[in-house]
Design a protein around this motif. Structure first.
Motif, PDB file in Angstrom:
ATOM      1  N   UNK A 193       0.939  -1.121  -0.065  1.00  0.00           N
ATOM      2  CA  UNK A 193      -0.245  -0.076   0.175  1.00  0.00           C
ATOM      3  C   UNK A 193       0.951   1.265   0.027  1.00  0.00           C
ATOM      4  N   UNK A 194       2.099   1.098   1.442  1.00  0.00           N
ATOM      5  CA  UNK A 194       2.842   2.397   1.065  1.00  0.00           C
ATOM      6  C   UNK A 194       3.884   2.926  -0.569  1.00  0.00           C
ATOM      7  N   UNK A 195       4.141   1.493  -1.098  1.00  0.00           N
ATOM      8  CA  UNK A 195       4.239   1.646  -2.296  1.00  0.00           C
ATOM      9  C   UNK A 195       3.940   1.933  -3.994  1.00  0.00           C
ATOM     10  N   UNK A 196       2.045   1.527  -3.424  1.00  0.00           N
ATOM     11  CA  UNK A 196       1.427   2.193  -4.279  1.00  0.00           C
ATOM     12  C   UNK A 196       1.151   3.659  -4.201  1.00  0.00           C
ATOM     13  N   UNK A 197       0.935   3.503  -3.414  1.00  0.00           N
ATOM     14  CA  UNK A 197       0.450   4.909  -2.703  1.00  0.00           C
ATOM     15  C   UNK A 197       2.263   6.189  -2.822  1.00  0.00           C
ATOM     16  N   UNK A 198       2.755   5.977  -2.354  1.00  0.00           N
ATOM     17  CA  UNK A 198       3.584   6.997  -2.219  1.00  0.00           C
ATOM     18  C   UNK A 198       4.187   6.757  -4.214  1.00  0.00           C
ATOM     19  N   UNK A 199       4.086   5.886  -5.467  1.00  0.00           N
ATOM     20  CA  UNK A 199       4.073   5.753  -6.582  1.00  0.00           C
ATOM     21  C   UNK A 199       2.653   6.839  -7.135  1.00  0.00           C
ATOM     22  N   UNK A 200       1.792   6.590  -6.614  1.00  0.00           N
ATOM     23  CA  UNK A 200       0.860   7.601  -7.502  1.00  0.00           C
ATOM     24  C   UNK A 200       0.700   9.492  -6.709  1.00  0.00           C
ATOM     25  N   UNK A 201       0.562   9.443  -5.707  1.00  0.00           N
ATOM     26  CA  UNK A 201       1.198  10.439  -4.927  1.00  0.00           C
ATOM     27  C   UNK A 201       2.323  11.655  -6.121  1.00  0.00           C
ATOM     28  N   UNK A 202       4.248  11.050  -5.934  1.00  0.00           N
ATOM     29  CA  UNK A 202       4.523  11.601  -6.534  1.00  0.00           C
ATOM     30  C   UNK A 202       4.964  11.593  -8.452  1.00  0.00           C
ATOM     31  N   UNK A 203       3.533  10.948  -9.566  1.00  0.00           N
ATOM     32  CA  UNK A 203       3.384  10.558 -10.631  1.00  0.00           C
ATOM     33  C   UNK A 203       1.889  10.932 -10.827  1.00  0.00           C
ATOM     34  N   UNK A 204       0.731  10.933  -9.772  1.00  0.00           N
ATOM     35  CA  UNK A 204      -0.310  11.300 -10.110  1.00  0.00           C
ATOM     36  C   UNK A 204      -1.649  12.450  -8.938  1.00  0.00           C
ATOM     37  N   UNK A 205      -0.835  13.426  -7.795  1.00  0.00           N
ATOM     38  CA  UNK A 205      -1.284  13.778  -7.323  1.00  0.00           C
ATOM     39  C   UNK A 205      -2.026  13.153  -5.944  1.00  0.00           C
ATOM     40  N   UNK A 206      -2.254  14.020  -5.275  1.00  0.00           N
ATOM     41  CA  UNK A 206      -3.289  13.338  -4.442  1.00  0.00           C
ATOM     42  C   UNK A 206      -4.527  12.806  -4.028  1.00  0.00           C
ATOM     43  N   UNK A 207      -5.486  13.861  -5.712  1.00  0.00           N
ATOM     44  CA  UNK A 207      -6.272  13.070  -5.699  1.00  0.00           C
ATOM     45  C   UNK A 207      -6.837  11.108  -5.791  1.00  0.00           C
ATOM     46  N   UNK A 208      -5.509  10.923  -7.013  1.00  0.00           N
ATOM     47  CA  UNK A 208      -6.096   9.110  -7.455  1.00  0.00           C
ATOM     48  C   UNK A 208      -5.900   7.710  -6.192  1.00  0.00           C
ATOM     49  N   UNK A 209      -4.850   8.983  -5.727  1.00  0.00           N
ATOM     50  CA  UNK A 209      -4.815   7.830  -4.475  1.00  0.00           C
ATOM     51  C   UNK A 209      -5.335   7.636  -3.601  1.00  0.00           C
ATOM     52  N   UNK A 210      -5.843   8.670  -3.289  1.00  0.00           N
ATOM     53  CA  UNK A 210      -7.138   8.824  -2.353  1.00  0.00           C
ATOM     54  C   UNK A 210      -8.457   7.833  -2.704  1.00  0.00           C
ATOM     55  N   UNK A 211      -8.401   8.334  -3.805  1.00  0.00           N
ATOM     56  CA  UNK A 211      -9.937   7.724  -5.268  1.00  0.00           C
ATOM     57  C   UNK A 211      -9.535   5.954  -4.491  1.00  0.00           C
ATOM     58  N   UNK A 212      -8.471   5.626  -5.138  1.00  0.00           N
ATOM     59  CA  UNK A 212      -8.241   4.435  -4.970  1.00  0.00           C
ATOM     60  C   UNK A 212      -7.846   3.581  -3.775  1.00  0.00           C
ATOM     61  N   UNK A 213      -7.941   4.534  -2.878  1.00  0.00           N
ATOM     62  CA  UNK A 213      -8.087   4.095  -1.649  1.00  0.00           C
ATOM     63  C   UNK A 213      -9.749   3.690  -1.263  1.00  0.00           C
ATOM     64  N   UNK A 214     -10.247   4.709  -1.333  1.00  0.00           N
ATOM     65  CA  UNK A 214     -12.149   4.616  -1.386  1.00  0.00           C
ATOM     66  C   UNK A 214     -12.403   3.584  -1.723  1.00  0.00           C
ATOM     67  N   UNK A 215     -12.026   3.459  -3.871  1.00  0.00           N
ATOM     68  CA  UNK A 215     -12.328   2.619  -3.723  1.00  0.00           C
ATOM     69  C   UNK A 215     -12.455   0.808  -3.326  1.00  0.00           C
ATOM     70  N   UNK A 216     -11.062   0.467  -2.840  1.00  0.00           N
ATOM     71  CA  UNK A 216     -10.687  -0.765  -2.429  1.00  0.00           C
ATOM     72  C   UNK A 216     -11.776  -0.479  -1.123  1.00  0.00           C
ATOM     73  N   UNK A 217     -12.244   0.241  -0.252  1.00  0.00           N
ATOM     74  CA  UNK A 217     -12.334   0.227   1.423  1.00  0.00           C
ATOM     75  C   UNK A 217     -14.127  -0.277   0.664  1.00  0.00           C
ATOM     76  N   UNK A 218     -14.657   0.505  -0.602  1.00  0.00           N
ATOM     77  CA  UNK A 218     -15.619   0.036  -0.642  1.00  0.00           C
ATOM     78  C   UNK A 218     -15.796  -0.895  -0.985  1.00  0.00           C
ATOM     79  N   UNK A 219     -14.873  -1.451  -2.139  1.00  0.00           N
ATOM     80  CA  UNK A 219     -15.434  -3.402  -2.821  1.00  0.00           C
ATOM     81  C   UNK A 219     -14.927  -4.133  -1.023  1.00  0.00           C
ATOM     82  N   UNK A 220     -13.915  -4.092  -0.003  1.00  0.00           N
ATOM     83  CA  UNK A 220     -13.977  -4.359   0.763  1.00  0.00           C
ATOM     84  C   UNK A 220     -15.464  -4.686   1.777  1.00  0.00           C
ATOM     85  N   UNK A 221     -16.853  -3.632   1.573  1.00  0.00           N
ATOM     86  CA  UNK A 221     -17.621  -3.347   2.511  1.00  0.00           C
ATOM     87  C   UNK A 221     -18.103  -4.127   1.615  1.00  0.00           C
ATOM     88  N   UNK A 222     -18.675  -4.081   0.438  1.00  0.00           N
ATOM     89  CA  UNK A 222     -19.608  -4.810  -0.714  1.00  0.00           C
ATOM     90  C   UNK A 222     -19.675  -6.419  -0.274  1.00  0.00           C
TER      91      UNK A 222
END
Length: 228
Positions: A193-222
């Motif tokens: 998670x840290x590697x993925x999050x860091x790569x997304x932050x460095x290359x795509x800003x803050x919105x995309x990694x937060x969206x990925x985190x939200x989607x993953x939490x949503x999938x786990x919820x379902x």
């Protein structure tokens, strides 16, 4: 009679077992802390152990750290934990699966909201504090729930005792190493998670990694079941 008594149990067991869900949430924690530490001024919003240390750095005047950011994170996390504790007392007496799904849906919605804020108003002071406060609240809510679930070696945010158990209970440490696969998986999940999050932050800003985190939490919820 047997069929009727088995139905609630069968419903409770449908979906991804809690061990898998908690490992997925550990990945989410790595992403969230990558966003907060790299993108929000060297503050943690999932790992409060690290955040207390960061607060100490900031209080001592070390450059690059903010006392205000750390206090907002700690305060929001504690409020989220209070909410999680109260929710656990109200929902924890019923279906375990329903309880977990409600909390994870709340986490997904909260983190998803931060992704939207990060996308619409990047770089603003208000955005930084909003992201810190809301993600820390979501992590506090989740941590209180995970604590009450009591699944061994899967706290989803802290690895110190997991690593200690991995070493101390290993055959080298004189133990049987019976929980080593679960503990190792938890460490790998956080690192991933840290590697993925860091790569997304460095290359795509803050919105995309937060969206990925939200989607993953949503999938786990379902998909979460009530079984370990």
């Amino acid at each position: 009679m047997t069929t009727e008594t088995q139905k609630p149990h069968d419903r409770e067991g449908r979906g991804l077992r809690l061990v898998g869900v908690l490992l997925g949430l550990t990945v989410v924690s790595g992403i969230v802390d990558a966003v907060s530490y790299l993108g929000l001024g060297h503050v943690f919003t999932a790992n409060m152990t690290g955040n207390v240390v960061v607060l100490g750095f900031a209080a001592a005047g070390a450059p690059g750290f903010s006392t205000t950011h750390s206090l907002v994170s700690l305060g929001s996390f504690l409020v989220g934990a209070v909410a999680g504790g109260r929710s656990g007392r109200r929902l924890g007496t019923g279906s375990r699966r329903t309880w977990v799904r409600i909390i994870l849906c709340a986490e997904a919605l909260l983190v998803g909201a931060t992704a939207l804020v990060a996308h619409l108003a990047p770089g603003r002071t208000g955005t930084v504090y909003t992201l810190i406060a809301v993600t820390a609240f979501a992590m506090g809510l989740r941590n209180a729930t995970v604590r009450k679930l009591g699944v061994p070696d899967l706290t989803t945010t802290v690895l110190t005792m997991t690593l200690t158990g991995l070493a101390a209970d290993s055959r080298l440490g004189g133990g049987q190493g019976s929980r080593s696969p679960r503990r190792t998986a938890s460490v790998v999940a956080m690192l991933a998670g840290a590697v993925l999050g860091a790569w997304l932050v460095l290359h795509h800003g803050l919105g995309l990694p937060l969206l990925v985190a939200a989607l993953l939490s949503g999938v786990l919820a379902v998909t979460a079941s009530g079984r370990e």
